[in-house]
Design a protein around this motif. Structure first.
Motif, PDB file in Angstrom:
ATOM      1  N   SER A 118       0.805  -1.218   0.000  1.00  0.00           N
ATOM      2  CA  SER A 118       0.000   0.000   0.000  1.00  0.00           C
ATOM      3  C   SER A 118       0.837   1.266   0.000  1.00  0.00           C
ATOM      4  N   SER A 123       0.050   1.368   4.705  1.00  0.00           N
ATOM      5  CA  SER A 123      -1.087   2.010   5.382  1.00  0.00           C
ATOM      6  C   SER A 123      -1.976   1.004   6.116  1.00  0.00           C
ATOM      7  N   ARG A 124      -1.861  -0.279   5.788  1.00  0.00           N
ATOM      8  CA  ARG A 124      -2.618  -1.305   6.504  1.00  0.00           C
ATOM      9  C   ARG A 124      -1.723  -1.880   7.600  1.00  0.00           C
ATOM     10  N   TYR A 126       0.986  -3.684   9.552  1.00  0.00           N
ATOM     11  CA  TYR A 126       2.232  -4.199   8.991  1.00  0.00           C
ATOM     12  C   TYR A 126       3.272  -4.364  10.089  1.00  0.00           C
ATOM     13  N   GLU A 144       2.407  -7.136   5.370  1.00  0.00           N
ATOM     14  CA  GLU A 144       1.269  -6.229   5.412  1.00  0.00           C
ATOM     15  C   GLU A 144      -0.007  -7.026   5.206  1.00  0.00           C
ATOM     16  N   LEU A 145      -1.021  -6.680   5.988  1.00  0.00           N
ATOM     17  CA  LEU A 145      -2.336  -7.310   5.882  1.00  0.00           C
ATOM     18  C   LEU A 145      -2.961  -6.987   4.529  1.00  0.00           C
ATOM     19  N   GLU A 146      -3.417  -8.005   3.842  1.00  0.00           N
ATOM     20  CA  GLU A 146      -4.104  -7.816   2.561  1.00  0.00           C
ATOM     21  C   GLU A 146      -5.493  -7.245   2.807  1.00  0.00           C
ATOM     22  N   PRO A 147      -6.000  -6.428   1.886  1.00  0.00           N
ATOM     23  CA  PRO A 147      -7.370  -5.938   2.046  1.00  0.00           C
ATOM     24  C   PRO A 147      -8.360  -7.102   1.979  1.00  0.00           C
ATOM     25  N   SER A 148      -9.425  -6.998   2.733  1.00  0.00           N
ATOM     26  CA  SER A 148     -10.403  -8.109   2.725  1.00  0.00           C
ATOM     27  C   SER A 148     -11.442  -7.946   1.656  1.00  0.00           C
TER      28      SER A 148
END
Length: 148
Positions: A118, A123-124, A126, A144-148
């Motif tokens: 991001s 921005s998520r 991490y 980093e967390l993937e968008p859901s």
């Protein structure tokens, strides 16, 4: 000696292939939790070679759930995906051909963008850490967390 970062058309195609391959075979949480280092009580943002749990187990899991490396000039970036309790995480490890070196902030930002993060910093949710993966060889790791 400074590093040389190359992200041209060939590298972009290799990155796209690596991401597709890694996304097709994420490491499941039940496997992942067998090899993580839980440092929540005292995070250091570094992981030394002798602190890694069960190297043979890590190697076996990496054969089953590989990372996908892409050469980017004098750097190598390896992508994988990992299931964790909060969701699917994108994991990028960037190393240099120069022992003991990692890319500078500008190069890291460009690599993260090329691999679909991001931004820099992401921005998520991490985490970033430096890991010794062979004697005298280090990589900077971003998850980093993937968008859901």
């Amino acid at each position: 000696m400074s590093g040389v970062l190359i992200i041209g058309d060939n590298e972009k195609a290799a990155i796209a292939t690596a991401i597709r391959s890694a996304l097709a075979k994420p490491m499941p949480w039940d496997k992942m939790r067998q090899v993580i280092v839980d440092d929540r009580d005292g995070p250091t943002n570094t992981l030394k070679l002798d602190e890694r749990p069960d190297p043979d187990r890590i190697d076996a899991l990496r054969r089953e759930y590989p990372t996908y490396p892409v050469q980017l000039g004098s750097y190598v970036a390896a992508i994988s995906f990992e299931e964790q309790p909060s969701g699917l995480f994108r994991h990028l490890s960037i190393s240099s051909r120069v022992p003991g070196k990692v890319p500078n902030e500008h190069a890291a930002k460009m690599v993260l963008e090329a691999f679909g993060f991001s931004g820099y910093p992401p921005s998520r949710p991490y985490r970033v850490w430096v890991e010794e993966y062979e004697p005298g060889r280090v990589a900077i790791n971003f998850v980093e967390l993937e968008p859901s």
